[in-house]
Design a protein around this motif. Structure first.
Motif, PDB file in Angstrom:
ATOM      1  N   ASN A  55      41.640 -11.267  17.719  1.00  0.00           N
ATOM      2  CA  ASN A  55      41.544 -12.389  16.789  1.00  0.00           C
ATOM      3  C   ASN A  55      42.940 -12.897  16.432  1.00  0.00           C
ATOM      4  OD1 ASN A  55      41.286 -13.650  13.928  1.00  0.00           O
ATOM      5  ND2 ASN A  55      39.165 -13.442  14.598  1.00  0.00           N
ATOM      6  N   SER A 100      42.112 -25.881  12.552  1.00  0.00           N
ATOM      7  CA  SER A 100      41.159 -25.635  13.633  1.00  0.00           C
ATOM      8  C   SER A 100      41.232 -24.179  14.098  1.00  0.00           C
ATOM      9  CB  SER A 100      41.447 -26.578  14.802  1.00  0.00           C
ATOM     10  OG  SER A 100      40.566 -26.328  15.874  1.00  0.00           O
ATOM     11  N   LYS A 150      39.595 -22.059  11.399  1.00  0.00           N
ATOM     12  CA  LYS A 150      38.134 -22.161  11.436  1.00  0.00           C
ATOM     13  C   LYS A 150      37.542 -21.336  12.573  1.00  0.00           C
ATOM     14  CE  LYS A 150      34.322 -25.462  11.444  1.00  0.00           C
ATOM     15  NZ  LYS A 150      33.930 -26.891  11.343  1.00  0.00           N
ATOM     16  N   ASP A 151      38.086 -21.491  13.775  1.00  0.00           N
ATOM     17  CA  ASP A 151      37.555 -20.759  14.928  1.00  0.00           C
ATOM     18  C   ASP A 151      37.625 -19.253  14.714  1.00  0.00           C
ATOM     19  OD1 ASP A 151      37.052 -23.136  16.192  1.00  0.00           O
ATOM     20  OD2 ASP A 151      38.863 -23.087  17.439  1.00  0.00           O
ATOM     21  N   ASN A 152      38.722 -18.783  14.152  1.00  0.00           N
ATOM     22  CA  ASN A 152      38.914 -17.346  14.017  1.00  0.00           C
ATOM     23  C   ASN A 152      38.219 -16.759  12.795  1.00  0.00           C
ATOM     24  OD1 ASN A 152      41.010 -16.250  16.186  1.00  0.00           O
ATOM     25  ND2 ASN A 152      41.569 -18.357  15.674  1.00  0.00           N
ATOM     26  N   ASN A 159      34.735 -16.299  13.933  1.00  0.00           N
ATOM     27  CA  ASN A 159      34.644 -15.116  14.782  1.00  0.00           C
ATOM     28  C   ASN A 159      34.757 -13.826  13.979  1.00  0.00           C
ATOM     29  OD1 ASN A 159      36.492 -12.977  16.427  1.00  0.00           O
ATOM     30  ND2 ASN A 159      34.961 -13.911  17.770  1.00  0.00           N
ATOM     31  N   LYS A 165      31.567 -13.352  11.741  1.00  0.00           N
ATOM     32  CA  LYS A 165      30.413 -13.926  12.436  1.00  0.00           C
ATOM     33  C   LYS A 165      29.092 -13.435  11.869  1.00  0.00           C
ATOM     34  CE  LYS A 165      31.258 -10.624  16.178  1.00  0.00           C
ATOM     35  NZ  LYS A 165      31.690 -10.523  17.592  1.00  0.00           N
TER      36      LYS A 165
END
Length: 406
Positions: free
Chosen positions: A133, A311, A314-316, A319, A322
């Motif tokens: 991550n 961005s 947000k993605d990490n 993840n 999750k």
């Protein structure tokens, strides 16, 4: 994943430890029983509500869901460090303040039980998990400290129409039952104080209307993070509605006195940008979140734009947490930047030793009672000695020495 299946201690022990309450009193004693108060329209709804013990699912699932709750839910993520109190299903409903408080009381009892039961959890310092991550790969000034203790409590809403918490007290006020309103106000004030005195980090994630009782609640949390389109204020003063949860005393202790008087006396509602200017909230998305990102414990390349950085965050976050976004309560939160940022903000506390978080917050809360400089410095000495002699300290020092020698 660790699941705490210990037999629960009674909540009153933990509450008495952190709040000055009368002897043998607890949260439940502050709420009128059904025999004492009959709530006309609420009566049938109240009968459907189960007690705190009956509401909780089996040990395997109890950290996530209160089975019979209609308005207040609780979820705990897989890291065991973050708990989420969720407001739901209250859009346009009337005469539910009592039931809301009963469910909030159950959830806070559960949170207190978790903290109390996990007080002696073992800890370990090894290597960071989720090394792939981005947030973990680029973390700084942190050690891989894990103890499976609850560290952060996020209070948020999943209601439609952009509502965080909006005037639950209003309909109770309209019922013209003075004794009942006094009971409800005492209960709500006590629950707000319970949140304020929790020895963990508390964060309000405000995603819409935050009026009257909503202000009472967010003033009880350590940090307040808001969407850019949220609204704040007391909009029922013109009908004589005195704040139920302590805002008349809390507000001027949080923001400048002149602004507190303005909000309480003029019936005006302000937007999130103005709420940020007067320090009613700490962070407003698309206003000042970049300051906290740039000064976080995560290193971001200097050539990245703010949009690119968010961005990546947000993605990490999606993840790393999750399991949160796979739960049905939070599916729509994937597109809520304020909720994403609240989890990123919470990430800052994950690897700080829990005993430090708890003792610093406890020191602040209890230190506020001292006015004399000698008294509060003597109290500070006591808290310092308590922390410097803690068991985790030696392991932390050994880890630091080991890393220096590598």
């Amino acid at each position: 994943m660790h699941v705490n299946c210990k037999k629960k201690k009674t909540c009153s022990y933990f509450i008495k430890r952190y709040i000055n309450t009368p002897r043998d009193s607890d949260i439940g004693s502050s709420i009128p029983s059904e025999k004492e108060k009959k709530f006309n329209e609420e009566k049938s709804v109240h009968k459907e509500s189960a007690s705190g013990g009956e509401n909780v699912l089996s040990c395997e699932e109890e950290k996530q869901y209160f089975k019979n709750h209609k308005y207040v839910d609780f979820f705990r993520d897989e890291s065991r460090s973050i708990g989420l109190i969720t407001f739901k299903n209250m859009n346009e409903k009337k005469n539910i303040f009592y039931n809301f408080l009963e469910e909030l009381k159950n959830v806070l009892e559960h949170v207190n039980n978790i903290i109390s039961n996990e007080e002696n959890n073992t800890f370990y310092i090894k290597e960071f998990k989720n090394k792939e991550n981005y947030l973990i790969k680029n973390i700084k000034n942190c050690i891989p400290y894990y103890d499976n203790k609850l560290k952060i409590l996020i209070i948020h809403s999943v209601m439609d129409n952009n509502i965080f918490l909006n005037s639950l007290d209003y309909n109770s006020y309209l019922k013209n039952d003075e004794d009942t309103n006094v009971e409800i106000s005492n209960t709500f004030r006590f629950l707000c104080n319970t949140i304020q005195q929790l020895p963990i980090i508390t964060i309000s994630n405000i995603n819409g209307l935050c009026l009257n009782s909503g202000i009472d609640l967010i003033l009880s949390t350590d940090f307040k993070i808001s969407k850019e389109n949220s609204l704040f204020g007391f909009d029922k003063m013109h009908i004589g509605l005195y704040p139920y949860g302590g805002s008349c005393q809390k507000l001027f202790r949080h923001i400048p006195l002149n602004y507190a008087k303005y909000l309480l006396l003029t019936n005006k509602i302000i937007n999130a940008q103005d709420a940020l200017k007067i320090n009613l909230i700490d962070i407003c998305i698309k206003q000042n979140e970049n300051f906290f990102i740039q000064n976080s414990n995560i290193y971001f390349e200097h050539n990245l734009s703010n949009e690119q950085i968010f961005s990546i965050i947000k993605d990490n976050i999606l993840n790393y947490f999750k399991d949160i976004f796979h739960h049905h309560l939070f599916e729509k939160k994937i597109n809520d930047d304020s909720f994403i940022f609240t989890l990123f903000y919470s990430f800052q506390f994950l690897f700080i030793p829990t005993y430090i978080l708890q003792n610093i917050k406890l020191g602040i809360n209890e230190g506020l009672a001292f006015n004399d400089v000698n008294s509060y410095l003597d109290y500070d000495r006591h808290m310092f000695e308590k922390c410097i002699n803690s068991i985790p300290r030696l392991d932390i020092l050994n880890y630091i020495k080991k890393k220096k020698n590598e």
